[in-house]
Design a protein around this motif. Structure first.
Motif, PDB file in Angstrom:
ATOM      1  N   TRP A 156       0.887  -0.877  -0.017  1.00 37.29           N
ATOM      2  CA  TRP A 156      -0.208   0.257  -0.136  1.00 37.29           C
ATOM      3  C   TRP A 156       0.525   1.279  -0.070  1.00 37.29           C
ATOM      4  CZ3 TRP A 156      -5.129   0.932  -0.387  1.00 37.29           C
ATOM      5  CH2 TRP A 156      -5.610   2.311  -0.074  1.00 37.29           C
ATOM      6  N   VAL A 157       1.861   1.119   0.445  1.00 34.02           N
ATOM      7  CA  VAL A 157       2.974   2.547   0.473  1.00 34.02           C
ATOM      8  C   VAL A 157       3.206   2.463  -0.288  1.00 34.02           C
ATOM      9  CG1 VAL A 157       5.210   3.016   1.766  1.00 34.02           C
ATOM     10  CG2 VAL A 157       3.680   1.714   3.166  1.00 34.02           C
ATOM     11  N   GLU A 158       3.633   2.134  -1.795  1.00 32.69           N
ATOM     12  CA  GLU A 158       4.287   1.936  -2.567  1.00 32.69           C
ATOM     13  C   GLU A 158       3.790   2.790  -4.034  1.00 32.69           C
ATOM     14  OE1 GLU A 158       7.704   1.958  -3.259  1.00 32.69           O
ATOM     15  OE2 GLU A 158       7.291   2.463  -5.398  1.00 32.69           O
ATOM     16  N   HIS A 159       2.562   1.529  -3.562  1.00 38.11           N
ATOM     17  CA  HIS A 159       1.126   1.608  -4.873  1.00 38.11           C
ATOM     18  C   HIS A 159       0.141   2.876  -4.567  1.00 38.11           C
ATOM     19  CE1 HIS A 159       3.025  -1.467  -7.126  1.00 38.11           C
ATOM     20  NE2 HIS A 159       2.869  -2.206  -6.242  1.00 38.11           N
ATOM     21  N   VAL A 160      -0.089   3.596  -2.962  1.00 38.88           N
ATOM     22  CA  VAL A 160      -0.782   4.264  -3.041  1.00 38.88           C
ATOM     23  C   VAL A 160      -0.188   5.558  -2.185  1.00 38.88           C
ATOM     24  CG1 VAL A 160      -2.948   4.965  -2.137  1.00 38.88           C
ATOM     25  CG2 VAL A 160      -2.975   2.513  -3.191  1.00 38.88           C
ATOM     26  N   SER A 161      -0.237   5.112  -0.519  1.00 44.81           N
ATOM     27  CA  SER A 161       0.216   6.736  -0.071  1.00 44.81           C
ATOM     28  C   SER A 161       1.715   7.877  -0.692  1.00 44.81           C
ATOM     29  CB  SER A 161       1.196   6.234   1.093  1.00 44.81           C
ATOM     30  OG  SER A 161       0.342   4.558   2.027  1.00 44.81           O
ATOM     31  N   LYS A 162       2.285   6.900  -1.533  1.00 43.65           N
ATOM     32  CA  LYS A 162       3.658   7.028  -2.188  1.00 43.65           C
ATOM     33  C   LYS A 162       3.166   8.003  -3.669  1.00 43.65           C
ATOM     34  CE  LYS A 162       8.134   4.380  -0.315  1.00 43.65           C
ATOM     35  NZ  LYS A 162       8.588   4.199  -0.547  1.00 43.65           N
ATOM     36  N   GLU A 163       2.127   7.175  -3.970  1.00 42.88           N
ATOM     37  CA  GLU A 163       1.656   7.892  -5.515  1.00 42.88           C
ATOM     38  C   GLU A 163       0.981   9.069  -5.708  1.00 42.88           C
ATOM     39  OE1 GLU A 163       3.135   6.718  -7.852  1.00 42.88           O
ATOM     40  OE2 GLU A 163       2.061   7.062  -9.769  1.00 42.88           O
ATOM     41  N   LEU A 169       2.336  16.308  -4.882  1.00 42.20           N
ATOM     42  CA  LEU A 169       3.559  17.825  -4.593  1.00 42.20           C
ATOM     43  C   LEU A 169       4.764  18.161  -5.924  1.00 42.20           C
ATOM     44  CD1 LEU A 169       5.951  18.637  -2.431  1.00 42.20           C
ATOM     45  CD2 LEU A 169       7.249  16.531  -2.187  1.00 42.20           C
ATOM     46  N   ALA A 170       4.230  17.117  -6.535  1.00 39.85           N
ATOM     47  CA  ALA A 170       4.663  17.884  -8.145  1.00 39.85           C
ATOM     48  C   ALA A 170       3.837  18.520  -8.691  1.00 39.85           C
ATOM     49  CB  ALA A 170       4.706  15.930  -9.183  1.00 39.85           C
ATOM     50  N   THR A 171       2.598  18.956  -8.224  1.00 34.28           N
ATOM     51  CA  THR A 171       1.541  20.006  -8.918  1.00 34.28           C
ATOM     52  C   THR A 171       2.063  20.587  -8.133  1.00 34.28           C
ATOM     53  OG1 THR A 171       0.727  18.547  -9.016  1.00 34.28           O
ATOM     54  CG2 THR A 171      -0.522  20.696  -8.937  1.00 34.28           C
ATOM     55  N   LEU A 172       2.346  21.085  -6.567  1.00 30.09           N
ATOM     56  CA  LEU A 172       3.005  22.472  -6.159  1.00 30.09           C
ATOM     57  C   LEU A 172       3.907  22.909  -6.608  1.00 30.09           C
ATOM     58  CD1 LEU A 172       2.222  21.302  -2.256  1.00 30.09           C
ATOM     59  CD2 LEU A 172       0.472  22.136  -3.801  1.00 30.09           C
ATOM     60  N   PHE A 173       5.063  22.094  -6.617  1.00 32.67           N
ATOM     61  CA  PHE A 173       6.333  22.515  -7.453  1.00 32.67           C
ATOM     62  C   PHE A 173       6.037  23.030  -9.274  1.00 32.67           C
ATOM     63  CE2 PHE A 173       8.866  20.385  -4.142  1.00 32.67           C
ATOM     64  CZ  PHE A 173       9.392  21.678  -3.680  1.00 32.67           C
ATOM     65  N   ARG A 181       8.434  10.761  -9.124  1.00 33.02           N
ATOM     66  CA  ARG A 181       8.465   9.345  -8.296  1.00 33.02           C
ATOM     67  C   ARG A 181      10.020  10.417  -7.237  1.00 33.02           C
ATOM     68  NH1 ARG A 181       4.913   5.748  -6.676  1.00 33.02           N
ATOM     69  NH2 ARG A 181       6.962   4.581  -4.819  1.00 33.02           N
ATOM     70  N   LEU A 182      10.907  11.121  -8.336  1.00 37.28           N
ATOM     71  CA  LEU A 182      12.700  11.131  -7.769  1.00 37.28           C
ATOM     72  C   LEU A 182      12.280  12.232  -6.919  1.00 37.28           C
ATOM     73  CD1 LEU A 182      13.808  12.741 -11.009  1.00 37.28           C
ATOM     74  CD2 LEU A 182      15.130  11.041  -9.713  1.00 37.28           C
ATOM     75  N   LEU A 183      10.796  12.409  -6.450  1.00 33.96           N
ATOM     76  CA  LEU A 183      10.473  13.781  -5.136  1.00 33.96           C
ATOM     77  C   LEU A 183      10.592  13.041  -3.801  1.00 33.96           C
ATOM     78  CD1 LEU A 183       8.030  15.799  -6.384  1.00 33.96           C
ATOM     79  CD2 LEU A 183      10.443  16.556  -5.857  1.00 33.96           C
ATOM     80  N   LEU A 257      10.025  21.552   1.841  1.00 33.52           N
ATOM     81  CA  LEU A 257       9.032  21.616   1.757  1.00 33.52           C
ATOM     82  C   LEU A 257       8.703  20.325   0.839  1.00 33.52           C
ATOM     83  CD1 LEU A 257       8.977  24.828  -0.326  1.00 33.52           C
ATOM     84  CD2 LEU A 257       6.893  24.163   1.185  1.00 33.52           C
ATOM     85  N   ILE A 258       9.578  19.911   0.159  1.00 34.48           N
ATOM     86  CA  ILE A 258       9.304  18.262  -0.342  1.00 34.48           C
ATOM     87  C   ILE A 258       9.677  16.979   0.733  1.00 34.48           C
ATOM     88  CG2 ILE A 258      11.681  16.124  -0.787  1.00 34.48           C
ATOM     89  CD1 ILE A 258      12.556  17.672  -2.905  1.00 34.48           C
ATOM     90  N   ILE A 259       9.556  17.033   1.906  1.00 34.36           N
ATOM     91  CA  ILE A 259       9.532  15.738   2.729  1.00 34.36           C
ATOM     92  C   ILE A 259       8.246  16.514   3.718  1.00 34.36           C
ATOM     93  CG2 ILE A 259      11.035  15.847   5.386  1.00 34.36           C
ATOM     94  CD1 ILE A 259      14.050  16.009   4.824  1.00 34.36           C
ATOM     95  N   GLY A 260       8.199  17.694   3.538  1.00 34.92           N
ATOM     96  CA  GLY A 260       7.251  18.546   4.697  1.00 34.92           C
ATOM     97  C   GLY A 260       5.742  17.925   4.351  1.00 34.92           C
ATOM     98  N   GLY A 261       5.891  18.184   2.691  1.00 38.26           N
ATOM     99  CA  GLY A 261       4.618  18.267   1.528  1.00 38.26           C
ATOM    100  C   GLY A 261       4.878  16.137   1.284  1.00 38.26           C
ATOM    101  N   ASN A 262       5.427  15.570   2.046  1.00 37.20           N
ATOM    102  CA  ASN A 262       5.591  14.593   0.948  1.00 37.20           C
ATOM    103  C   ASN A 262       5.361  13.184   2.595  1.00 37.20           C
ATOM    104  OD1 ASN A 262       6.539  11.796  -0.053  1.00 37.20           O
ATOM    105  ND2 ASN A 262       8.108  13.012  -1.264  1.00 37.20           N
ATOM    106  N   ASP A 263       6.242  12.753   2.725  1.00 38.44           N
ATOM    107  CA  ASP A 263       6.580  11.469   3.948  1.00 38.44           C
ATOM    108  C   ASP A 263       5.150  11.717   5.083  1.00 38.44           C
ATOM    109  OD1 ASP A 263       9.483  11.997   3.745  1.00 38.44           O
ATOM    110  OD2 ASP A 263       9.662  10.390   5.003  1.00 38.44           O
ATOM    111  N   THR A 264       5.263  12.993   6.284  1.00 40.13           N
ATOM    112  CA  THR A 264       3.922  12.696   6.329  1.00 40.13           C
ATOM    113  C   THR A 264       3.270  12.550   6.315  1.00 40.13           C
ATOM    114  OG1 THR A 264       3.915  15.075   5.728  1.00 40.13           O
ATOM    115  CG2 THR A 264       4.942  15.196   7.948  1.00 40.13           C
TER     116      THR A 264
END
Ligand code: HEM
Length: 423
Positions: A156-163, A169-173, A181-183, A257-264
């Motif tokens: 689920w992490v790979e296919h949903v949460s990360k995706e 995040l890509a849209t915000l940047f 997925r580089l982000l 912004l990468i960490i804030g907008g992503n991991d959490t």
């Protein structure tokens, strides 16, 4: 055996309660990876809520573990500064960092610089932009869910949460979607110590950081002379407050912004599926009443606490809980413990999606650094669950997830699930 097994957890609990209090060290990444750290915080809240420990790995630091004390620190930026860093760094990573030119992001600043830089990027998460993003997030969430296998195990992490979070995040940047997925990859490189996650060595981390910075420097160069657009890179490249900053500071803001907008957000998405599986009665409530989704999202953010702590540095001697914190001391606000403070939150270890005050949690912090992206995080979770419920009667977690090896990012590296059927 530190694999999160019951034996290991029982041993960790016994140790947490039997050690002399001055030997209690809450910042042990392997205990977080094994989900075995909770008894340490129970002990500290009870026996030593303002606690000092001198660690071989991190040096000396204070741990603040009760709700009211954390609020007192988080809302007093004059005494508790962010300018010397907001995480507990290992002594090894400090040496490593000092080898390179170092920038600063606004989360690691005090007023006035903090305030003006925060203002530069905050329009991206203003209500009007969130409203504009809503249909896009919904469409993407739907596409991700429709592409999932039925009756087959997957991560689920790979296919949903990360995706989903990478797409947002890509849209915000305004970063190319095909490279999104580089982000995620860079985020994992920044947050993991060598030997964990994708980070193989300090050198590997440096190489990957350089690749990230080179890519963002290119984007800056493209956008700085183009008409201003509504993305984070353009905002930083055009604002009078940030356009003349050294490149290292731009890079640091990118990392934030990468960490804030992503991991959490990613870890909250995974956390919601995990928590509902652990608490099937709550999952039933949600299915029976989807109007509970916003409250479930907030309860998950409290229960998960995706960032376990934030750090400050005392700018003067300060009395707290009968202890004297000395000028220059490092102070950790353990949100993960404040969120389980039984004097403030009723039955805090339970996951209850219809609590009376679901937004009563400290996962987003308080004061001038309170999470700027909190409404965007909630929005992604809310939309995702609005799209999950009509599609799938159940998402079943098939084994204990693999957790992140960190005392800062509290999350999941992998979570195997199966969706038995569609609605
Ligand atoms: C559930 C998801 C999230 C959690 C739990 C979370 C948590 C936090 C916390 C604890 C802080 C520091 C608060 C303090 O020191 O008082 C913070 C700050 C920040 N967060 Fe989040 N965050 C989340 C989502 C996001 C998202 C989606 C974004 C980006 C769009 C974001 C961007 C930031 C930024 C830029 C800051 C620095 C704010 C400042 O220093 O003024 N966060 N977040």
């Amino acid at each position: 055996m530190d694999d999160g097994s019951l034996d290991f957890k029982a041993a960790a609990a016994a140790q947490a309660w039997s050690l002399p209090i001055e030997a209690v060290n809450p910042a042990q990444a392997h205990l977080f990876a094994a989900d075995a750290f909770w008894p340490i915080f129970e002990r500290l809240r009870k026996d030593d809520p303002v606690h000092f420990y001198d660690s071989d790995t991190y040096g000396p630091y204070w741990s603040i573990t009760k709700w009211d004390d954390i609020m007192a620190v988080d809302s007093n930026h004059q005494v508790f500064s962010s300018a010397d860093g907001i995480v507990l760094q290992t002594l090894e990573s400090k040496i490593e960092q000092e080898k390179r030119p170092r920038g600063s992001s606004f989360i690691a600043m005090d007023p006035p610089q903090h305030d003006v830089q925060r203002k530069t990027v905050s329009p991206v998460v203003a209500p009007s932009n969130l409203a504009a993003l809503t249909p896009l997030i919904r469409e993407r969430a739907g596409e991700i869910l429709d592409g999932l296998p039925i009756g087959e195990e997957f991560d689920w992490v790979e296919h949903v949460s990360k995706e989903l979070t990478a797409m947002t995040l890509a849209t915000l940047f305004d970063f190319p979607q095909e490279d999104r997925r580089l982000l995620t990859h860079w985020s994992d490189m920044f947050t993991n110590a060598p030997g964990h996650g994708p980070a193989k060595s300090w050198e590997h981390k440096r190489e990957q950081a350089d690749a990230c910075f080179a890519r963002f420097t290119e984007l800056w160069n493209e956008r700085v002379n183009a008409p201003p657009k509504f993305d984070l890179v353009s905002m930083l490249a055009h604002s009078p407050e940030t356009r003349n900053l050294p490149m290292v500071d731009f890079h640091s803001n990118v990392v934030l912004l990468i960490i804030g907008g992503n991991d959490t957000t990613r870890n909250t998405i995974s956390g919601s599926v995990y928590a509902l599986n652990k608490n099937p009665g709550e999952y039933d409530k949600l299915r029976a009443n989807p109007a509970l989704i916003p409250a479930m999202v907030s309860e998950t953010i409290r229960w998960q606490t995706p960032l376990a702590h934030m750090r400050r540095t005392a700018t003067q001697d300060y009395e707290l809980g009968g202890k004297t914190i000395k000028k220059g001391d490092k102070v950790l606000m353990w949100y993960v413990s404040g969120n389980r403070d039984e004097e403030v939150i009723e039955n805090p270890n339970a996951y209850i999606i219809d609590r009376e005050r679901p937004r009563q949690h400290m996962s987003f912090g308080f004061g001038i650094h309170r999470c700027v992206g909190n409404r965007l995080a909630e929005l992604q979770l809310k939309i995702l669950w609005e799209e999950i419920l009509p599609r799938f009667p159940q998402i079943k977690v098939v084994e204990e997830p693999r957790r992140v090896h960190s005392n800062f990012v509290k999350g999941y590296e992998q979570m195997k699930v199966i969706i038995p059927a569609r609605n």
